[in-house]
Scaffold this motif. Structure first.
Motif, short mmCIF file in Angstrom:
data_model
loop_
_atom_site.label_atom_id
_atom_site.label_comp_id
_atom_site.label_asym_id
_atom_site.label_seq_id
_atom_site.Cartn_x
_atom_site.Cartn_y
_atom_site.Cartn_z
N THR A 142 0.83 -1.20 0.00
CA THR A 142 0.00 0.00 0.00
C THR A 142 0.87 1.26 0.00
N ASN A 143 0.21 2.41 0.02
CA ASN A 143 0.90 3.69 0.11
C ASN A 143 0.99 4.20 1.55
N ALA A 144 0.86 3.29 2.51
CA ALA A 144 0.91 3.70 3.91
C ALA A 144 2.25 4.31 4.28
N TYR A 145 3.29 4.00 3.51
CA TYR A 145 4.61 4.59 3.80
C TYR A 145 4.58 6.11 3.71
N LEU A 146 3.65 6.64 2.92
CA LEU A 146 3.53 8.10 2.80
C LEU A 146 3.10 8.74 4.12
N ASP A 147 2.47 7.94 4.97
CA ASP A 147 2.03 8.41 6.29
C ASP A 147 2.97 7.94 7.40
N GLY A 148 4.16 7.47 7.03
CA GLY A 148 5.17 7.08 8.03
C GLY A 148 5.19 5.62 8.39
N ALA A 149 4.44 4.79 7.68
CA ALA A 149 4.42 3.36 7.99
C ALA A 149 5.58 2.65 7.30
N TYR A 150 6.78 2.95 7.76
CA TYR A 150 7.97 2.28 7.25
C TYR A 150 9.04 2.30 8.34
N ALA A 151 10.06 1.48 8.14
CA ALA A 151 11.16 1.41 9.11
C ALA A 151 12.47 1.30 8.36
N VAL A 152 13.52 1.84 8.96
CA VAL A 152 14.87 1.78 8.38
C VAL A 152 15.80 1.17 9.42
N THR A 153 16.48 0.09 9.04
CA THR A 153 17.39 -0.62 9.94
C THR A 153 18.81 -0.48 9.42
N GLU A 154 19.71 -0.03 10.29
CA GLU A 154 21.11 0.19 9.90
C GLU A 154 21.95 -1.03 10.24
N PHE A 155 22.72 -1.50 9.27
CA PHE A 155 23.70 -2.58 9.47
C PHE A 155 25.09 -2.01 9.26
N THR A 156 26.04 -2.42 10.08
CA THR A 156 27.43 -1.98 9.91
C THR A 156 28.37 -3.16 10.14
N CYS A 157 29.54 -3.07 9.53
CA CYS A 157 30.62 -4.02 9.81
C CYS A 157 31.92 -3.24 9.74
N THR A 158 32.60 -3.14 10.87
CA THR A 158 33.87 -2.42 10.97
C THR A 158 34.99 -3.44 11.02
N ALA A 159 35.93 -3.36 10.06
CA ALA A 159 36.96 -4.38 9.93
C ALA A 159 38.35 -3.76 10.00
N ASP A 160 39.29 -4.52 10.59
CA ASP A 160 40.71 -4.18 10.54
C ASP A 160 41.49 -5.49 10.50
N ALA A 161 42.79 -5.42 10.63
CA ALA A 161 43.62 -6.62 10.50
C ALA A 161 43.33 -7.64 11.60
N ALA A 162 42.85 -7.19 12.73
CA ALA A 162 42.61 -8.09 13.87
C ALA A 162 41.28 -8.81 13.78
N GLY A 163 40.30 -8.23 13.10
CA GLY A 163 38.99 -8.85 13.04
C GLY A 163 37.95 -7.87 12.56
N VAL A 165 33.68 -6.29 13.53
CA VAL A 165 32.50 -6.25 14.38
C VAL A 165 31.31 -5.92 13.49
N CYS A 166 30.32 -6.81 13.46
CA CYS A 166 29.12 -6.61 12.65
C CYS A 166 27.95 -6.32 13.58
N ARG A 167 27.15 -5.31 13.25
CA ARG A 167 26.06 -4.88 14.13
C ARG A 167 24.75 -4.70 13.36
N VAL A 168 23.67 -5.02 14.06
CA VAL A 168 22.32 -4.71 13.62
C VAL A 168 21.76 -3.70 14.62
N SER A 169 21.43 -2.50 14.16
CA SER A 169 20.90 -1.47 15.05
C SER A 169 19.38 -1.58 15.16
N PRO A 170 18.80 -1.05 16.21
CA PRO A 170 17.33 -1.04 16.30
C PRO A 170 16.73 -0.26 15.14
N PRO A 171 15.63 -0.72 14.57
CA PRO A 171 15.03 0.00 13.44
C PRO A 171 14.48 1.35 13.88
#
Length: 234
Positions: A142-163, A165-171
């Protein structure tokens, strides 16, 4: 297509910022004169480089790769740009490359949106510095997203020579859109097995030795809920 979560999020980017989903290389690499007039390749978002085969009967195809490290999506072989590479191009395989430092959300194989509910997303990661992606979710109908019915979830992965860290943030946004019990499978490019994997997630039942495994090419780490994180030591 398994790329539907990635592509759907690109469509949200196009709607909210005006960035096209299909991008000329010069948009991301304006200082590279080799791509100023290059019309035979394009970027799908920031992280996928597509090189369609346009010559009948071709079995190999030469692709120009801009600055950085690029992984063949099918073989995972790494190439360093800038420069040209020649790859196999059978009829059923599109030359496709993933930028090192990319994090791609992948769903199950589907023929159309809504065919089945994705209760687990795979997060394909080629570790290199900071990788991140913002996943867009709405009801898909539907077009409910036009009224704010959507979510955005951030994923990150920070890497260096040692290893890494992968994260899932709250939406962020409508909490009812992003399932609280959704699990995430980090598929991390890792030719060598890790020394240690530590998992912290919103569902303590998933924590344990069975939550990760290594197949010789990728390290798979499953986390549940959000927030969640996995720390990998090489």
């Amino acid at each position: 297509s398994r790329l539907l979560p990635y592509t759907y999020s690109l469509a949200w980017q196009a709607h909210s910022s005006g960035l096209p989903t299909m991008r000329p290389l010069v948009l991301n690499f304006p200082k590279d004169p080799n791509v100023w007039d290059l019309a035979t390749e394009y970027l799908w978002g920031d992280d996928l480089l597509v090189a369609p085969v346009t010559r009948r009967g071709a079995t190999h195809w030469t692709v120009y790769l801009p600055d950085g490290v690029w992984h063949d999506f099918w073989t995972h072989q790494a190439y360093r740009g800038p420069g040209g590479v020649t790859v196999a191009a059978p009829l059923d395989t599109l030359p496709l490359f993933v930028r090192a430092g990319a994090l791609l959300p992948l769903g199950p194989v589907m023929q159309y949106d809504g065919e089945l509910v994705a209760d687990e997303l795979t997060l394909l990661v080629y570790p290199h510095g900071l990788a991140s992606f913002s996943l867009y979710d709405d009801d898909g109908e539907t077009n409910a997203y036009l009224d704010g019915a959507y979510a955005v979830t951030e994923f990150t992965c920070t890497a260096d020579a040692a290893g890494c860290v992968c994260r899932v943030s709250p939406p962020q946004g409508d909490a009812s859109i992003s399932p609280a019990d959704r699990s995430y499978l980090f598929q991390i490019y890792a030719p060598l097995p890790p020394r240690e994997v530590r998992i912290e997630d919103a569902d303590a039942a998933t924590v344990g030795a069975s939550a990760w495994w290594h197949d010789g090419t990728f390290l798979f780490v499953r986390v549940a809920g959000h927030p969640a994180s996995a720390r990998v030591v090489w």
